[in-house]
Design a protein around this motif. Structure first.
Motif, PDB file in Angstrom:
ATOM      1  N   ARG A 132       0.813  -1.223   0.000  1.00  0.00           N
ATOM      2  CA  ARG A 132       0.000   0.000   0.000  1.00  0.00           C
ATOM      3  C   ARG A 132       0.838   1.261   0.000  1.00  0.00           C
ATOM      4  NH1 ARG A 132      -3.498  -2.753   4.476  1.00  0.00           N
ATOM      5  NH2 ARG A 132      -4.800  -4.114   3.214  1.00  0.00           N
ATOM      6  N   ILE A 133       2.081   1.159   0.467  1.00  0.00           N
ATOM      7  CA  ILE A 133       2.967   2.329   0.408  1.00  0.00           C
ATOM      8  C   ILE A 133       3.982   2.182  -0.725  1.00  0.00           C
ATOM      9  CG2 ILE A 133       4.487   1.341   2.189  1.00  0.00           C
ATOM     10  CD1 ILE A 133       5.205   4.198   2.980  1.00  0.00           C
ATOM     11  N   ALA A 134       4.521   0.951  -0.926  1.00  0.00           N
ATOM     12  CA  ALA A 134       5.591   0.763  -1.913  1.00  0.00           C
ATOM     13  C   ALA A 134       5.097   0.922  -3.345  1.00  0.00           C
ATOM     14  CB  ALA A 134       6.235  -0.609  -1.732  1.00  0.00           C
ATOM     15  N   LEU A 135       3.927   0.391  -3.648  1.00  0.00           N
ATOM     16  CA  LEU A 135       3.432   0.415  -5.030  1.00  0.00           C
ATOM     17  C   LEU A 135       3.094   1.827  -5.502  1.00  0.00           C
ATOM     18  CD1 LEU A 135       2.795  -1.327  -7.478  1.00  0.00           C
ATOM     19  CD2 LEU A 135       0.517  -1.730  -6.558  1.00  0.00           C
ATOM     20  N   PRO A 136       2.180   2.543  -4.827  1.00  0.00           N
ATOM     21  CA  PRO A 136       1.902   3.918  -5.296  1.00  0.00           C
ATOM     22  C   PRO A 136       3.098   4.840  -5.104  1.00  0.00           C
ATOM     23  CG  PRO A 136       0.764   3.492  -3.227  1.00  0.00           C
ATOM     24  CD  PRO A 136       1.334   2.188  -3.676  1.00  0.00           C
ATOM     25  N   GLY A 137       3.840   4.641  -4.005  1.00  0.00           N
ATOM     26  CA  GLY A 137       4.997   5.499  -3.740  1.00  0.00           C
ATOM     27  C   GLY A 137       6.042   5.406  -4.828  1.00  0.00           C
ATOM     28  N   ALA A 138       6.390   4.172  -5.225  1.00  0.00           N
ATOM     29  CA  ALA A 138       7.422   3.981  -6.248  1.00  0.00           C
ATOM     30  C   ALA A 138       6.978   4.538  -7.593  1.00  0.00           C
ATOM     31  CB  ALA A 138       7.760   2.491  -6.379  1.00  0.00           C
ATOM     32  N   VAL A 139       5.721   4.293  -7.962  1.00  0.00           N
ATOM     33  CA  VAL A 139       5.225   4.758  -9.270  1.00  0.00           C
ATOM     34  C   VAL A 139       5.212   6.286  -9.324  1.00  0.00           C
ATOM     35  CG1 VAL A 139       3.215   4.826 -10.777  1.00  0.00           C
ATOM     36  CG2 VAL A 139       3.890   2.667  -9.715  1.00  0.00           C
ATOM     37  N   VAL A 140       4.696   6.932  -8.257  1.00  0.00           N
ATOM     38  CA  VAL A 140       4.635   8.394  -8.241  1.00  0.00           C
ATOM     39  C   VAL A 140       6.036   8.988  -8.208  1.00  0.00           C
ATOM     40  CG1 VAL A 140       3.892  10.399  -6.896  1.00  0.00           C
ATOM     41  CG2 VAL A 140       2.347   8.455  -7.175  1.00  0.00           C
ATOM     42  N   GLN A 141       6.903   8.439  -7.349  1.00  0.00           N
ATOM     43  CA  GLN A 141       8.271   8.967  -7.239  1.00  0.00           C
ATOM     44  C   GLN A 141       9.051   8.806  -8.547  1.00  0.00           C
ATOM     45  OE1 GLN A 141      11.261   6.494  -6.375  1.00  0.00           O
ATOM     46  NE2 GLN A 141      12.364   8.189  -7.270  1.00  0.00           N
ATOM     47  N   MET A 142       8.919   7.649  -9.211  1.00  0.00           N
ATOM     48  CA  MET A 142       9.592   7.450 -10.499  1.00  0.00           C
ATOM     49  C   MET A 142       9.054   8.424 -11.547  1.00  0.00           C
ATOM     50  SD  MET A 142      10.181   3.353 -11.077  1.00  0.00           S
ATOM     51  CE  MET A 142      11.296   3.591 -12.462  1.00  0.00           C
ATOM     52  N   SER A 143       7.751   8.652 -11.540  1.00  0.00           N
ATOM     53  CA  SER A 143       7.145   9.580 -12.505  1.00  0.00           C
ATOM     54  C   SER A 143       7.669  11.001 -12.304  1.00  0.00           C
ATOM     55  CB  SER A 143       5.621   9.572 -12.366  1.00  0.00           C
ATOM     56  OG  SER A 143       5.105   8.264 -12.577  1.00  0.00           O
ATOM     57  N   LEU A 144       7.740  11.434 -11.034  1.00  0.00           N
ATOM     58  CA  LEU A 144       8.237  12.783 -10.741  1.00  0.00           C
ATOM     59  C   LEU A 144       9.706  12.925 -11.137  1.00  0.00           C
ATOM     60  CD1 LEU A 144       6.599  13.398  -7.229  1.00  0.00           C
ATOM     61  CD2 LEU A 144       6.011  14.522  -9.381  1.00  0.00           C
ATOM     62  N   ALA A 145      10.531  11.919 -10.796  1.00  0.00           N
ATOM     63  CA  ALA A 145      11.955  11.978 -11.131  1.00  0.00           C
ATOM     64  C   ALA A 145      12.168  11.965 -12.640  1.00  0.00           C
ATOM     65  CB  ALA A 145      12.698  10.803 -10.487  1.00  0.00           C
ATOM     66  N   THR A 146      11.366  11.159 -13.349  1.00  0.00           N
ATOM     67  CA  THR A 146      11.472  11.106 -14.814  1.00  0.00           C
ATOM     68  C   THR A 146      11.114  12.454 -15.423  1.00  0.00           C
ATOM     69  OG1 THR A 146      10.931   8.743 -14.817  1.00  0.00           O
ATOM     70  CG2 THR A 146      10.656   9.938 -16.897  1.00  0.00           C
ATOM     71  N   LEU A 147      10.046  13.078 -14.925  1.00  0.00           N
ATOM     72  CA  LEU A 147       9.632  14.396 -15.436  1.00  0.00           C
ATOM     73  C   LEU A 147      10.695  15.457 -15.166  1.00  0.00           C
ATOM     74  CD1 LEU A 147       5.840  14.389 -14.472  1.00  0.00           C
ATOM     75  CD2 LEU A 147       6.810  14.255 -16.780  1.00  0.00           C
ATOM     76  N   LEU A 148      11.319  15.409 -13.977  1.00  0.00           N
ATOM     77  CA  LEU A 148      12.391  16.359 -13.663  1.00  0.00           C
ATOM     78  C   LEU A 148      13.566  16.184 -14.622  1.00  0.00           C
ATOM     79  CD1 LEU A 148      12.500  16.284  -9.739  1.00  0.00           C
ATOM     80  CD2 LEU A 148      11.909  18.240 -11.177  1.00  0.00           C
ATOM     81  N   GLY A 149      13.971  14.918 -14.847  1.00  0.00           N
ATOM     82  CA  GLY A 149      15.077  14.646 -15.766  1.00  0.00           C
ATOM     83  C   GLY A 149      14.750  15.050 -17.189  1.00  0.00           C
ATOM     84  N   MET A 150      13.506  14.772 -17.623  1.00  0.00           N
ATOM     85  CA  MET A 150      13.081  15.155 -18.972  1.00  0.00           C
ATOM     86  C   MET A 150      13.086  16.670 -19.137  1.00  0.00           C
ATOM     87  SD  MET A 150       9.943  12.595 -19.974  1.00  0.00           S
ATOM     88  CE  MET A 150       9.780  13.344 -21.603  1.00  0.00           C
TER      89      MET A 150
END
Length: 568
Positions: free
Chosen positions: A87-105
């Motif tokens: 409940r924390i790892a699944l949404p947390g990882a997806v949201v965090q990866m999305s934010l980091a990818t957008l920052l890098g892009m």
């Protein structure tokens, strides 16, 4: 002998020799050995003067390293461990990866003028942390089995799965991304290509789950019956590499995905632990070559020529990912210490970033400069990661001291942090306070249930507390070293404190708090270490059970019960 005919030997000799030297030096100055391996690759790469190893042979050896690395990830992948923090790892990882990818892009596209394809690969490469670096950091602090450690590992498992999916989809999307970067995206058959790729992957996964689940464990069983250790090791390595290669040839699946599923399927065998142990030396050796070959791709001049770009990359990896992860953990109502631990765990990049970046370069999406920036970010973030972990405790104390909102968060009115008003009286007096509901705690609880003995579980995993409450059990969320948590478990009137977690520092604090609140309480403890057992008994912490000692006692009881009647 012609020097060119022994390029494999010279590459292996220099790669292993320099990796050993600089890996040892890195460990001595409290850095991960991985930093030394990368530095060894830089020294024998084409960007530095002196001897240059054969980069084509090194890249093939690194492919074997990727296979064995991913095989090891699959072999240790546990759906049960992931589900315990889902409940924390699944949404947390997806949201965090999305934010980091957008920052890098955003940095690559608008800051440096790269195309969308290059920016996407670059952002994705910055979004996934290194499992190897995380495990080493947690092991150094004996925190692998802690609540914080389980959340961080579960989070990275989700990141690994997402990255594996990206590795599958990137090749068929390459033409679209490259076309989009040039302003002429091909329209017609891209969805057909993606569909065919997903069908191929689906067919491979189905084959592995249906046939591989039966065939691979059966093969391991037959080989194990021969009693030959070398044959068993050979069967494990042959399965890993053969399945990875076969998946690539027959299903157009990446080596990484093939090896990952080979490990996952082999985990079903009762010999999975032995398979992990037997393949570990070879996995370690080739993963070293993987990191060396990655170092060979790095141009150190990027640190001199583009220091601001490197600083921006490190900022995204350490600050961007760290702050995003910490904020997400706090949103899920976990304490500050957990938030900072997860943030520190994700504030680095490693092997998956190299695999993604290397694939991007080979597909013509990512420029070589991008790979150098990824490597620079990895080197710096891995080097400073131990210091970030060291700063967690003082930073937590400083934030709580200086922030009223942080103190309110820690002392929040949480329904899971206190027993419901409807809790039966038998759980409030004369009960067992059971700290920890992992593998050991769960078995203890089952035994107490069988005998009808009341107990209250104290657990740091919110999901477990929610599940226990739903099943009608008395459970409190929180860290048992905090007096208010034990008070909520009604420790004042309890008959026994039973600690089913092996954390030495935590145990000492729990016992101290419990005895201050209830001087007559009986304390029962468990430990993995003989030294810890001796310390706990010497300090008279309570009745201490040591795993190996109890195992030996059980075996001897069985043996004596078996032979005593005959002696009579």
């Amino acid at each position: 002998m012609d020097h060119h005919n022994i390029s494999l030997i010279t590459t292996l000799a220099t790669g292993f020799g320099l990796a050993l030297t600089f890996g040892f030096a890195a460990e001595k100055i409290k850095l991960p050995a991985l930093v030394g391996y990368l530095f060894a690759g830089i020294l024998i790469g084409p960007a530095t003067p002196g001897f240059v190893a054969d980069i084509h042979i090194a890249s093939q050896l690194s492919e074997i390293g990727v296979m064995l690395l991913m095989f090891g990830v699959g072999l240790h992948f546990s759906i049960a461990d992931l589900m315990s923090v889902r409940r924390i790892a699944l949404p947390g990882a997806v949201v965090q990866m999305s934010l980091a990818t957008l920052l890098g892009m955003a940095l690559a596209h608008w800051g440096w003028g790269w195309g969308i394809g290059a920016a996407l690969v670059f952002g994705l490469s910055l979004s996934c942390a290194s499992t190897v670096v995380l495990l080493k950091a947690l092991e150094a602090r004996n925190a692998v089995d802690s609540m914080n450690g389980r959340i961080a590992i579960g989070w990275l498992v989700v990141e690994d799965l997402v990255t594996v999916l990206v590795l599958v989809l990137l090749p068929p999307l390459a033409h679209l991304l490259e076309g989009g970067a040039n302003g002429a995206a091909p329209a017609g058959n891209i969805w057909v290509t993606i569909g065919q790729t997903l069908l191929s992957v689906g067919a491979f996964i189905a084959l592995m789950l249906l046939a591989g689940k039966r065939v691979l464990p059966w093969i391991l069983l037959q080989v194990a019956r021969t009693g030959s250790r070398e044959l068993f090791t050979l069967s494990v390595i042959a399965a890993a590499i053969s399945i990875a290669w076969g998946a690539s040839e027959l299903f157009s699946v990446s080596f990484a995905l093939g090896a990952f599923f080979a490990g996952m399927v082999m985990r079903e065998s009762k010999f999975s632990h032995r398979a992990a142990e037997e393949s570990l030396p070879l996995r370690d050796a080739f993963s070293v070559l993987f990191f060396v070959s990655v170092g060979m791709l790095f141009d150190p001049m990027v640190l001199v020529q583009k220091p601001l770009e490197v600083l921006a990359v490190v900022g995204i990896i350490v600050a961007g990912k760290g702050i995003a992860a910490a904020a997400l953990v706090l949103v899920f109502r976990y304490p500050m210490n957990t938030a900072l631990t997860v943030a520190a765990s994700l504030a680095q990049i490693g092997e998956f970033s190299f695999i993604l970046g290397g694939l991007g370069v080979s597909l013509g999406l990512l420029p070589q400069e991008g790979m150098s920036l990824i490597l620079a970010g990895a080197l710096v973030s891995i080097a400073i990661n131990p210091f970030i972990f060291t700063a967690i405790k003082p930073l937590t104390a400083w934030v709580l001291k200086n922030s009223e909102s942080a103190r309110r968060h820690e002392c929040r009115d949480d329904v899971l942090a206190q027993l419901p008003q409807t809790t039966e009286a038998r759980y409030l007096s004369g009960q067992v306070v059971l700290v920890g509901f992992g593998r050991v705690g769960k078995r203890i609880a089952e035994a107490l249930d069988e005998r009808g003995l009341p107990y209250v579980v104290v657990e740091q995993n919110r999901e477990r507390v929610e599940d226990l409450r739903q099943s009608g059990k008395a459970a409190v969320y929180g860290n048992a070293i905090e007096p208010e948590v034990l008070v909520q478990a009604h420790i004042i009137n309890a008959a026994m404190l039973l600690v089913a977690t092996p954390d030495l520092i935590g145990i000492s604090q729990m016992v101290d708090v419990a005895r201050r609140l209830n001087p007559s309480i009986e304390v029962v403890l468990r430990t993995h270490s003989e030294d810890e057992m001796n310390f706990l008994r010497q300090e008279k912490m309570g009745t201490v059970f040591f795993g190996e000692e109890e195992l030996a006692r059980s075996i001897m009881d069985h043996v004596l019960n078996r032979f005593e009647p005959k002696a009579a």
